[in-house]
Design a protein around this motif. Sequence first.
Motif, short mmCIF file in Angstrom:
data_model
loop_
_atom_site.label_atom_id
_atom_site.label_comp_id
_atom_site.label_asym_id
_atom_site.label_seq_id
_atom_site.Cartn_x
_atom_site.Cartn_y
_atom_site.Cartn_z
N MET A 17 -16.08 0.50 1.14
CA MET A 17 -15.28 0.34 2.34
C MET A 17 -13.84 0.08 1.93
O MET A 17 -13.53 -0.11 0.78
CB MET A 17 -15.83 -0.80 3.21
CG MET A 17 -15.87 -2.15 2.51
SD MET A 17 -16.53 -3.46 3.56
CE MET A 17 -18.19 -2.88 3.80
N ASN A 18 -13.00 0.06 2.93
CA ASN A 18 -11.56 -0.26 2.78
C ASN A 18 -10.87 0.62 1.73
O ASN A 18 -10.32 0.10 0.78
CB ASN A 18 -11.39 -1.73 2.42
CG ASN A 18 -11.94 -2.66 3.46
OD1 ASN A 18 -11.70 -2.48 4.65
ND2 ASN A 18 -12.70 -3.65 3.02
N PRO A 19 -10.86 1.91 1.90
CA PRO A 19 -11.59 2.75 2.87
C PRO A 19 -12.94 3.19 2.30
O PRO A 19 -13.15 3.10 1.10
CB PRO A 19 -10.64 3.94 3.00
CG PRO A 19 -10.02 4.07 1.64
CD PRO A 19 -9.89 2.69 1.13
N LYS A 20 -13.75 3.74 3.18
CA LYS A 20 -15.04 4.27 2.75
C LYS A 20 -14.81 5.65 2.14
O LYS A 20 -14.14 6.49 2.71
CB LYS A 20 -15.99 4.37 3.94
CG LYS A 20 -17.36 4.91 3.55
CD LYS A 20 -18.27 4.94 4.75
CE LYS A 20 -19.62 5.56 4.39
NZ LYS A 20 -20.31 4.81 3.34
N ALA A 32 -14.16 -4.12 -1.72
CA ALA A 32 -14.32 -2.70 -2.02
C ALA A 32 -14.95 -2.59 -3.39
O ALA A 32 -14.65 -3.36 -4.30
CB ALA A 32 -12.98 -1.96 -1.97
N GLU A 70 -3.13 0.34 -3.65
CA GLU A 70 -3.09 -0.86 -2.81
C GLU A 70 -3.24 -2.08 -3.73
O GLU A 70 -4.09 -2.10 -4.61
CB GLU A 70 -4.21 -0.85 -1.77
CG GLU A 70 -4.17 -2.03 -0.83
CD GLU A 70 -5.28 -1.98 0.21
OE1 GLU A 70 -5.22 -2.72 1.19
OE2 GLU A 70 -6.23 -1.18 0.00
N ARG A 76 -11.33 -8.29 2.28
CA ARG A 76 -11.43 -6.84 2.38
C ARG A 76 -12.03 -6.31 1.10
O ARG A 76 -11.36 -5.76 0.26
CB ARG A 76 -10.06 -6.21 2.63
CG ARG A 76 -9.38 -6.72 3.90
CD ARG A 76 -8.01 -6.11 4.13
NE ARG A 76 -8.08 -4.67 4.27
CZ ARG A 76 -7.55 -3.82 3.40
NH1 ARG A 76 -6.94 -4.26 2.33
NH2 ARG A 76 -7.65 -2.50 3.60
N ARG A 117 0.86 -1.19 0.00
CA ARG A 117 0.00 0.00 0.00
C ARG A 117 0.88 1.23 0.00
O ARG A 117 1.88 1.30 0.71
CB ARG A 117 -0.91 0.00 1.23
CG ARG A 117 -1.83 1.22 1.31
CD ARG A 117 -2.75 1.11 2.52
NE ARG A 117 -3.57 2.31 2.67
CZ ARG A 117 -3.17 3.42 3.29
NH1 ARG A 117 -1.95 3.48 3.83
NH2 ARG A 117 -3.97 4.47 3.37
N GLU A 129 -7.11 -11.98 -0.34
CA GLU A 129 -7.21 -10.78 0.49
C GLU A 129 -8.34 -9.87 0.01
O GLU A 129 -9.01 -9.22 0.81
CB GLU A 129 -5.89 -10.02 0.47
CG GLU A 129 -4.76 -10.76 1.16
CD GLU A 129 -3.42 -10.06 0.99
OE1 GLU A 129 -2.47 -10.40 1.71
OE2 GLU A 129 -3.33 -9.18 0.10
N SER A 130 -8.54 -9.84 -1.30
CA SER A 130 -9.60 -8.97 -1.81
C SER A 130 -10.98 -9.46 -1.38
O SER A 130 -11.92 -8.67 -1.27
CB SER A 130 -9.52 -8.88 -3.32
OG SER A 130 -9.78 -10.15 -3.92
#
Length: 2033
Positions: free
Chosen positions: A1965-1968, A1956, A1944, A1954, A1918, A1950-1951
């Motif tokens: 999200m991840n991030p919002k 998005a 990132e 987490r 990241r 992993e996707s």
Amino acid sequence: MSLEIHVVRASNLQNLENFGKSDPYVTVDFQGEKKKTEVKSGTLDPEWDETLKWELGSKAPRADGCIDITVKDYERIGRNKVLGKATIALRNLIHATPGTPIDYELGLLDAQDSPTVGTLTMKVSYTPPPGAAGAASGGPTVGAMAARSAAVTSELADGIAAPAEGTQAAAGAGAVMPQMPQQRHRDRLSNVKTKFQVRVRVVEGRRLMGGNMNPVCRVSLDGDAKQTRVHRGTSSPWFDEIFFYQLEKLPSELLEDFLEFQVCNSSGIRSTTIIGAFKCEVGMVYDQPEHAVVNRWLVLANPDEPTPTVQGYLKVSVAVLGPGDVCPDLTASRTDQDDVEANLLWSAGVHLQPATFTLTVYCAQNLPRMDAGTMQTLKEVLGIGKASKELVDPYLLASYAGREVQTKIMYTNENPEFRQDLHMGFLFPSMCNVIRVTLKDWDRVGEDDTIGTAVIPVSAISAPGEDGFLPTFGPAWVNVYGARREWELLEGDKSESMNVGVEEGCAYRGRVLLALHTHVGSYPPAPSTAIDNDAFNAVRRYRGTRRFMLMCQLAGAWLLEEAGRPLEIEVSIGNFGNKLENTMLPSPSSTHPANPVFDGCKYYFLPWGDALPLVTVHCDWEDVTHRLHSVNHVTAIASALKKDLQQVELVLRSKHQTPEGRKEVTDILQDTLTKLIDACRAPLPAVDPVRHVETSLDRHLRDRRRLELDRIAMSCQDLDTSEHQSVLEELQAVLTLLEDLAVEPQNSIPDVFLWLMSGTRRLAYVRIPAHAVLHSHDLAAQGELAGKFNTYTLCYPDKDESFVGGVVRASVWLGQEADIRSWWDSRPDVQLTVYAESYENQVIAVPGSGKWGTSGLLLTRPAFSDADGRLSLPREAFPEPEGWKFQGDWFVDPDPSVKYEADAGRQLFTEEVYEQQMRVPGGTWLPAPNTWTDARGDPASKRDEIACPDGWKWRDLWAYDLQRAVDGEGWEYTVESGLVGWSPQEKIYHVTRRRRWIRERFLVHKVEKHQEAGQVEGWEYAPLFRLQFHALERKVDMVRRRRWRRRLVPAQPGGAPPTPRLVVKAGDGDDAITQLTCPRMYVVSAERHVFQLRAHVYQARDLPAGDKTGLSDPYAVVSFCAGTQQTEKQKATLCPTWDQTLIFDDVQLAGPVLTTRTQAPQVVVEVFDWDARGAPEFLGRVFCSPTMVELGEAYQALPLEWYPLSRGKDKQGELLASFELLPKDAAEELPILPPTRGDLYMVPFGVRPLLQKTRVEVLCWGVRNMATFELQSVTRPSIEFECGGERVTSPIMANLRVNPNFDKPHLVFDVELPKEDLYMPPLTLRVVDHRAFGSKPVVATAVVSDLHQYTVEPKSARKKRKGKRVPSHLRESLPSTTLPLLDTKAAKEKADSAHSRPSLSHEQAAREPGTVDTDIDWWAKYYASSGQSNRSGAYLSKGYEKMEVLSGALEDEVRYSGFRDLVDTVKLFRGRGDQAQFAGEFKGTFRVYPLNQEEGEDQPQLLSGFPSPDPQEVIARVYVVLGTDLAPKDAGGSSDPYVTVKFGKTKRSSKDDFRPNTLNPVFGHVFEVGGTLPLHKDLLVQVWDRDLASSDDLIGETTIDLENRFLTRHRATCGLPRQYHVSGSNAWRDAETPFEVLAGVVKLRNLEAPVWHAQPPAIAVAGNNYALTEFESPDASLPSTVGPPKERLALYILHKHFALVPEHVESRALMHPARPGVPQGQLRLWVDLFPASAQPLPPPVDITPRRPRKYKLRVVVYNVFDAPLQETSLVGREKMSDVYVKGWLQGTKNVQKTDIHYRCMDGEANFNWRFVYELDMMEAEQMMVVEHKEHPWSLHTTQERRPPQLTLQLWDNDLILRDDYLSEMTLDLCRMPKPAKRVGAVGPEQVPQMQGDGDANSVAITLLDDHSTAVNLFEAKRLYGFFPFVRVSEGITEIAGKIEMELEVLTEEESKTRPAGMGRDEPNMNPKLPEPNRPATSFLWITSPWKSFRHVVWKNYKWYCITLVVLALMFLFLFLLLYSLPGATIDYLIGVD
């Protein structure tokens, strides 16, 4: 076809009469035929009104011809006077309407070409032949040729093409303006990436600038450079190499790529320098027809020059092949059609200047007769016209670089004066090196005949460089050669080849006076112009001649095959001395005719006796001795250098391995260099300005020779003689340069010809250059053959070079008459004898009367005549010639040759006579009038009257010959006896028959013949004059003659007397004629010595096969002077050992002993193959010079020497022999005779090689790939080995199909072989197949010529030095004494337990944590070893080893010698000579070593430890890594390759796992196949193209010989790694541990077994201790997977001291059977080989191709700062942009955009937008894998590997128009710049392009060099920060925006944990990402009108709006006021409410 001239009238003619007026008539001359009008008496205005007509046949006249018209005054007494003359050109007639008369009123010129007032009126009409009417417009007329000559026909590589045929410039305008061609075919190409193949064949270079160069050509395309082999010492290299380039690009990109050719000078002394280069776009080639340029010349230029100049030429062929294109034929050619300027390509920057060759043609001389003269004779007989004596109509044709120009035709003129300038335009400098000058004879009916051809090399008349000069020549005579001068009705192909210059001419056919000048800067305005009298007279000083004398003393003629008629030797130079030319003064240029005599074996010789013929020829030539002396000076230097180089080569062949030999070579080279330097520094012959007339070329050549010789001397001073190879290469280059300097183009003196003649028939000849026999007072400038006796070989003019017409020993001398005294002074031993000669002829008047007289029908010659009977020479008519007087009276002197009978020299003779019978058709046979005749039908003695001579005895009775095509009674039949066609079958129409009676007699003893009465009288008898004469009269003889002679002596003693010429008057009264003749001249030497020649013929080798079995039955025929002998025959061998001495006794040679010592006659040795039926077949010939040796105590036997045998120009083996010439009349006695073998003399022991008892061991392992013989397979072969006369035969193989090895392969035989390697005989192999019914045909043969490579040291010698310590690094060089025991299972059983494998097994190591590095795979090792470290990850940093990646096949490595160390492969052949065919292979080896006399024959054998010949099962693991540059097979220019492996009966394929749409596939396949050696020795690896519908196509294949790898001592079964690992990707893969391998290797080499010492770790091998610390540092960091110290140390020892095959990957070329010699790509692989008994096998190496890992890249774009404001608001005039960001991964089509930030007015844009990309990533290679389909209809995707690059672009949105580009950036995700922490920190340091001078034009933000500041996103996972946008403006890179973003990268797993969404979609999200906080000014005006008004209008124009409202209210109030005020006023006035 006809030409009609109607002569009308003439007026105002001049009057040349003193009384009265002229009597005019008109003469018209056309094509050599003259016609005239009638004579008009006494008038100056005559009117003829007369028509003259010429019938022209079917051949149209030339357009440049003319009609010559002369008006003459007729005179009854004296010559007719010229009143006027005129000329009419035929051009207008030919172009006019056929048959239409053209009116001419011609002004007349007088005899001095001055105009007169007279005119001539005439009409001319021309009727062309049928079909030729259009020739004027379309035919190859002179005008058309002139236009082509003046036009520019070259092309430019940048697109300029040649003009079309027929286009030409206006008159005098020079060149045609070239036009640009259209770009053909490009519109058919798609705009997607396409696969192309570019094929480039480099053919040859020419005229490269510079000297002493070693050129090499480099070809570069798209960064891929390839180069040819280096060619040493030449400026015209022949490359003929082809290269392939496989490209995948957009067509537009490919066609804009540059293809570059560079020719460089590669020298060992200085660095490589570029000679010249050529660069062009690929599109230029693609635009040509078939997308190719074939055999075109490239103009090379120096790229570093501001104005490039031409540096040479390079011929190439280039083809650009796209999908579906077919490659044209790119075969290299070397024809004159290529050497034209229309074939030139040059770059736009190169300036080739227009230039003109002006060839001035003055005149020609001595042209031969070219027509039969039949029509001329008929005219004379019929009285139609006057016959012409000069039957030739010459014109000259000159050609250069594809242009041809020609002179006018000079009718019936053998010495024409052309007086023309021929102009040839060309581009300077030109690639063409030849100016061809051809003299042609115009033919009235057929095609024009070629008289002869001369070639002027441009390189010899010009020189490049700063010291060079333009081509210039003459004025000088150019000699023309061709076929025999005498006219022949039917000429063969060889004669035509000689005339056109394809082959060397055999006769002088005239010469032409030429001059050449070069004008640079313009083209010629016309093809030819006339030269005036002044210019013609100006060259008279070059035509002045001097008197020369050609002297030729003949000493012998032998090796003759012609025996039926008298023979003579004629010597001529030009036309001088040619006895058949009646226009020249006679010279004593020929010997007297003599009957050839049999030499006792095979050939004939001419018996000249003690008085040797002296031939002299007086001639007149220009004095060009200054030129020829310079040539001789340089030639002498070259000859001496060549002789020294041959001596060095001989020493290298015999002693190259010994220190003494190397020292001797060094001394010879030092001496050679010293002599060469001194010779080069010597002055050149001087020029006498009084005698010699120099041309400009003479001065240039003298300066060039002086300059080059000085350069050679300087360069030779710097050579180091210890570097033998480099010095030899330099000297070879110097020799080539000297040979070039020795070329003299202006040699006006013709060559000397020696002809063997029989009457007027020319049989054989030899051509001698005039400069080689030219005399000079300076010995350095004298010809190398001048005045020296030399042996000349006569060649047949109509046969190839392998046939020899005879050998003549002669001394030829050419010099000026003033120097003739020098010739006599050099021969003080000879005395001149001159005889006037006349033959008295008589015939029998009445047949059968026996009365001789001078009258009768058979007397066809004068009573007294010359030898040929052509001249009448009565004795009383001979006057005394000037300077001579008669001595004595006439006397009879018979020819010595008639004393020899037909049986002379023979031991066995066959008498023959033919019985003739005749009949009427169908009648009874009756005796013919001449019943007994010879073979020609001439009368002969009756059979029973032929008596046996004294000393002879009959062998049997008379019998008719049945060994011919006859019937059972010996008769043969024909219709007419004069015909050749005799038949053995009787037909009713046959009227003549004959049969041959023969009877043999043999010689009992020689009888001294007494002179009989007839012999005293000197008569010679013959049946007819045309037949051969003999001394004894026979009953059939009808004519006789005898030779009368009278001696002539000089009138004044002393000095050189002139050549006598006799003026003989024959006849009386009006019939008297005067004839010139020359008496015969002879020389008698006061010294005559008797010699004995001993020809020691020992053996021959490498002879060609003469039988269909591939063998020969050779014997040698040795000829010396008048004797010939032959050796015994050797049966069925190609390397015969005759061991025979042939003694030629009592050989008499005239002259001093010193002359004989240096100029002895040569010995001719011919080798024949004896056949039981038919004539022997000629195999080869060699000419050897005998050596005269000293007798007495100084006598030393002459050693043997190898002489090369040749047949024509082909080498046909070698002969080992020596030739001693012993003076027999010396005071010392001759050496004792050699020992005998039966009746034959052997080679004496002092001469023959010193022999020693030698043992030859043969490992006859087996045969392979045997071809069928006589339609049957070879099944039970045996092999016979022969060497030195000893033979050994192998056992018979049981069945070739079951086991191709022999059961008992070890064969031993002892033989006497020479100690010296130079004399080592070859070894012959004969393969015999044993078939049914006792048939044993020889099915194949082979010869091992070099046995030295198999010579080893015997074991006894090794034992003697066993106690001596041998350094370990030398042990590997010792020859192997035993073969390896390859039974691995047996070896394992004997192994000690200490040698077992380590306790940690492969499987355990894989399970234990920490022992295996999972990040390292085999591909990391491969990439690190192949130089691609960027794809190997951390492999090298972790301490892992590399392997060898070979550029070729493993067996091609020099260090392994093809794995032929233990078992060699010898190719077997079958057939005769050049027709030999491949018949199979022999597998085996040899060991040759001397036997120790002390130990006897019980010495240990070297090849005793051979493995079992039984078949052995093996397992092969084939690791196929990848393929490169495969040939495309699909229509789209690609392939779907897969691999197939075949071994024995096992076949494995990867068809189900093919690689789609690629030419560079990564296979990663492992195939395990099993087979049986040697039944299945070849491993076949094929690459196929998979097709869905049709059958698969073979791309290419390669074959690997596993048997050699299995048996070699280099242990090629499994490559040894550099480190020993027990686990991981580098785990040990061999079946034996390193220590076990070491133990086997030292045992194979008979060394002590290795011993392991644990503390400290060490191994003792062969007395040497090796510690582990010698190879590993104690603190070294080793990978965790390495094995124990014992194995590691053993592996280090193996690599250091033994040449074993290391771990490797080999590159093998793929070949296709249908395209031999053309590689179809490369395949990288390796093979591991295991015995099937070695179980269990270790697991195979995992080379599965790396699989990409799926990742997701998330890019969150937060904000953009400082965005460029692109637009201006229409309302507020504010700068603003509607900004959005677009991004994608390079190579993918997933393009994503953010939303639009409207009305960005301060450069800040807010987004909060997420991009999500999927990518397949190979982290170890830092490459991304992209899959896509080439076409929508493609079934499979294509994989592409490329760097993971993210591109983000900043755009300005437009609602209607196209969006505007603002800036961008491209980030390499593996090498990203560090992001800035704040927006202000963004600067140029993040942009590498801006850290220099700021002028880079790239927008890719990557760190390619400095990795310290780079960030790998896949490691960091990241990144957040600020990055710059950049753009290029006017070549300057600048920052244009900054972006705040977060990158990132996540794995697929992993996707999922987490998640998005894209943009701001769910899951957000991840991030919002919230909605961006954009200013209120950000909106789209069309959707938000209120916001538009508020933020645009109101903000900027608020007061304007308020003012406008107030004004509107006021205007409304005023309007209402004005509107209502009138009504209110009226209402108020009238009072209305």
